[in-house]
Enzyme design. Structure first.
Site, short mmCIF file in Angstrom:
data_model
loop_
_atom_site.label_atom_id
_atom_site.label_comp_id
_atom_site.label_asym_id
_atom_site.label_seq_id
_atom_site.Cartn_x
_atom_site.Cartn_y
_atom_site.Cartn_z
N GLU A 1 0.78 -1.26 -0.05
CA GLU A 1 0.03 -0.03 0.04
C GLU A 1 0.92 1.32 0.09
O GLU A 1 0.45 2.12 0.66
CB GLU A 1 -0.77 0.11 1.31
CG GLU A 1 -2.10 -0.95 1.21
CD GLU A 1 -2.60 -1.32 2.53
OE1 GLU A 1 -3.81 -1.35 2.41
OE2 GLU A 1 -2.13 -1.09 3.50
C1 TNX Z 1 -4.19 -4.15 4.74
S1 TNX Z 1 -2.56 -6.10 4.30
C2 TNX Z 1 -3.09 -3.83 4.94
C3 TNX Z 1 -2.74 -3.50 6.58
C4 TNX Z 1 -4.14 -3.33 7.18
C5 TNX Z 1 -4.84 -4.27 7.02
C6 TNX Z 1 -6.24 -4.41 7.63
C7 TNX Z 1 -1.53 -5.40 4.11
C8 TNX Z 1 -0.30 -5.80 3.55
N1 TNX Z 1 -1.94 -3.98 4.38
O1 TNX Z 1 -2.05 -2.27 6.73
O2 TNX Z 1 -3.66 -3.22 8.66
O3 TNX Z 1 -5.23 -4.22 5.62
O4 TNX Z 1 -6.93 -5.52 7.29
#
Ligand code: TNX
Length: 527
Positions: free
Chosen positions: A331
């Site tokens: 992300e």
């Molecule tokens: C996505 S999974 C994220 C996390 C969040 C999560 C909440 C991922 C690699 N990144 O930063 O905490 O969703 O479900």
């Protein structure tokens, strides 16, 4: 003193006769026994043959080992676990002394599977064999599951022959200690239960926008400033290097490898708030206690960023006996792809330079991956496939199946639902090797169940989301797919009720499971 008058033979014969009748009837009716069907094994072993008989562990039972130091430590852990259950302290002896009635832990080159073991229980003996102490440790967890959760008739182990080994070498769980901080003792508690179900990896998500949780001596403000808060604005916290090493050592005794994650280039606000020079504009950001994602980024074209990362990874590697360092990479919405790619390439090289293998979330496939690097599939199948096409291996953490921060149903008070609702059956009923077309067992290192903690501030909350779902992931990672059936699992899970209660776990009592709330051996004599 008068010599004793010998008894006449008649009453003596009668007495003996009565005694024999009494003893044989005791033997038949009252010798406590139990059956394999009174026990529940999770994960289900590769081969199980039920036999006649029951072994009873008593205060006179001796645990024999063959004098290997590491094996003796495993034996001692078994003794401690058993003592915790029953307040009985088993004695140990060396195998060389010859075995009488007892438990035997023995290394054997006949067994060639990693972590595999054979277990044979008869009326007189429990014999556990494995190639190395790790296999003995896994097998010793099976013995604990063959015991009742609480003592009723006695510590009865049903006679059985088991041959067992895992399907995947990596069977993990992840705990996000960045969004909310969890103490060393909380983490140890998490490790304890993982070990009982044969997990072998705990991935700690140590840094994120809301907190930096591991002391880095060359950059002390990371924890002084970056560790000072958490989601919701509470005081946060961090592990000193000594505390962290204590966790690593504790886990290693249970043959669990800790994998540390430093998430980057996004999810880095805690570091950006601690050191202004890591920001492109040279200004420190504000600490962040919300739950948005995707707004922060290291400045990828400043050299100081790489000096910083090199220092952090160098210190982390010194605390990490395991093979992997997790570099995050998810992300990174505020990092341009043209900046993201060379950044991940460089960070990958830093990890290899220090002798470790990088793991990253599936987005890192955009970089040029080495074929030993591991990509953690969480959301995007194309990313996972692209990683495999580069020769990298995949760790399976599909959010819609394996994210234990997802709610169990629409009214679960904790957790999120962006990846779906994951009830206990959905969590169990999938096969990592058939989930993504083009990614089969040879490409998969294993599975991991991540627990993100935006909504979880106490260890009780963590346990509520993790349990009982983690037991299902334990079985997916360990057991052969051909042995996994929901109906069988559901029954075995229902029988874990007393075990989870006995360990004081705040688990979610899913309505899908007909929880078996009685103490199992109270029914033993009915068989
Ligand atoms: C996505 S999974 C994220 C996390 C969040 C999560 C909440 C991922 C690699 N990144 O930063 O905490 O969703 O479900």
């Amino acid at each position: 003193m008068k010599p004793l008058k010998p008894l006449s033979t008649k009453p003596c014969f009668l007495l003996m006769f009565i005694a024999v009748i009494f003893l044989t009837s005791c033997e038949k009716k009252d010798k406590p026994h139990t059956h394999l069907s009174d026990r529940s094994l999770i994960p289900v072993p590769a081969q199980v043959h039920e036999m006649d008989g029951t072994f009873e562990i008593s205060k006179n039972t001796i645990l024999y080992t063959d004098g290997n130091k590491e094996l003796d430590k495993v034996a001692q852990q078994f003794i401690n676990d058993f003592k915790g259950l029953g307040n009985l302290e088993l004695k140990t002896a060396s195998l060389a002394e010859g075995i009488d009635n007892g438990i035997v832990f023995k290394l054997s080159q006949q067994i060639d599977t990693e972590e595999g073991y054979t277990l044979k229980v008869t009326d007189h003996q429990i014999q556990l064999e494995a190639k190395n102490p790790e296999g003995i440790f896994r097998g010793s967890q099976t013995i604990l599951q063959l015991l009742p959760a609480k003592q009723t008739e006695g510590w009865l182990v049903p006679a059985v022959e088991i041959e067992d080994f895992p399907q995947y070498a990596y069977r993990g769980a992840m705990l996000d200690v960045a969004r909310h901080f969890f103490s060393v003792n909380d983490v140890k508690r998490y490790i304890d239960l993982m070990a009982a179900y044969k997990f072998n990896v705990l991935h700690l998500h140590l840094t994120d926008d809301q907190g930096w949780r591991i002391e880095i001596k060359s950059w002390p403000k990371l924890t002084e400033i970056g560790g000072s808060t958490e989601v919701g604005g509470e005081k946060g916290g961090f592990y000193t290097q000594e505390e962290y090493q204590d966790i690593v050592k504790y886990a290693a005794e249970k043959y669990i490898t800790i994998i540390p994650e430093i998430d980057m280039p996004g999810h880095t606000n805690a570091a950006l708030a601690s050191y202004p020079e890591l920001n492109c504009n040279g200004k420190a950001t504000e600490l962040y206690t919300g739950t948005e994602v995707g707004f922060s980024s290291f400045c990828t074209d400043k050299e100081i960023t790489y000096k910083f990362i090199d220092d952090v990874i160098k210190e982390l590697v010194a605390l990490t006996p395991g093979p992997y360092i997790h570099i995050g990479g998810d992300e990174s919405h505020s990092t341009e792809l043209e900046d993201y790619i060379p950044f991940v390439n460089r960070v990958q090289d830093i990890v290899y330079k220090y002798g470790k293998t990088p793991i990253g979330w599936d987005e890192i496939r955009h970089a040029k991956l080495k074929n030993t690097s591991v990509v953690q599939f969480w959301a995007n199948k194309e990313n996972a496939l692209a990683a495999v096409q580069q020769g990298a291996k995949v760790l399976m953490s599909p959010a819609s199946k394996a994210y234990v921060d997802m709610k169990y149903d629409s009214i679960t008070p904790l957790g999120l639902s962006w990846a779906g609702i994951i009830n206990v059956k959905t969590a169990y009923n999938w096969d990592p090797a058939t989930l993504v077309d083009g990614i089969g067992k040879p490409e998969i290192v294993g599975i991991e169940a991540p627990l993100w903690t935006e909504t979880l501030s106490k260890i009780e909350d963590v346990e509520y989301m993790a349990y009982p779902r983690l037991l299902g992931y334990a079985e997916i990672g360990w057991s052969q797919d051909s042995l996994r059936y929901w109906d069988s699992y559901k029954k075995r899970l229902s029988m874990q009720y007393q075990y989870l209660k006995q360990k004081n776990i705040n688990f979610y009592e899913s309505k899908l499971i007909p929880w078996y709330k009685a103490t199992v051996d109270s029914t033993a004599h009915k068989h």
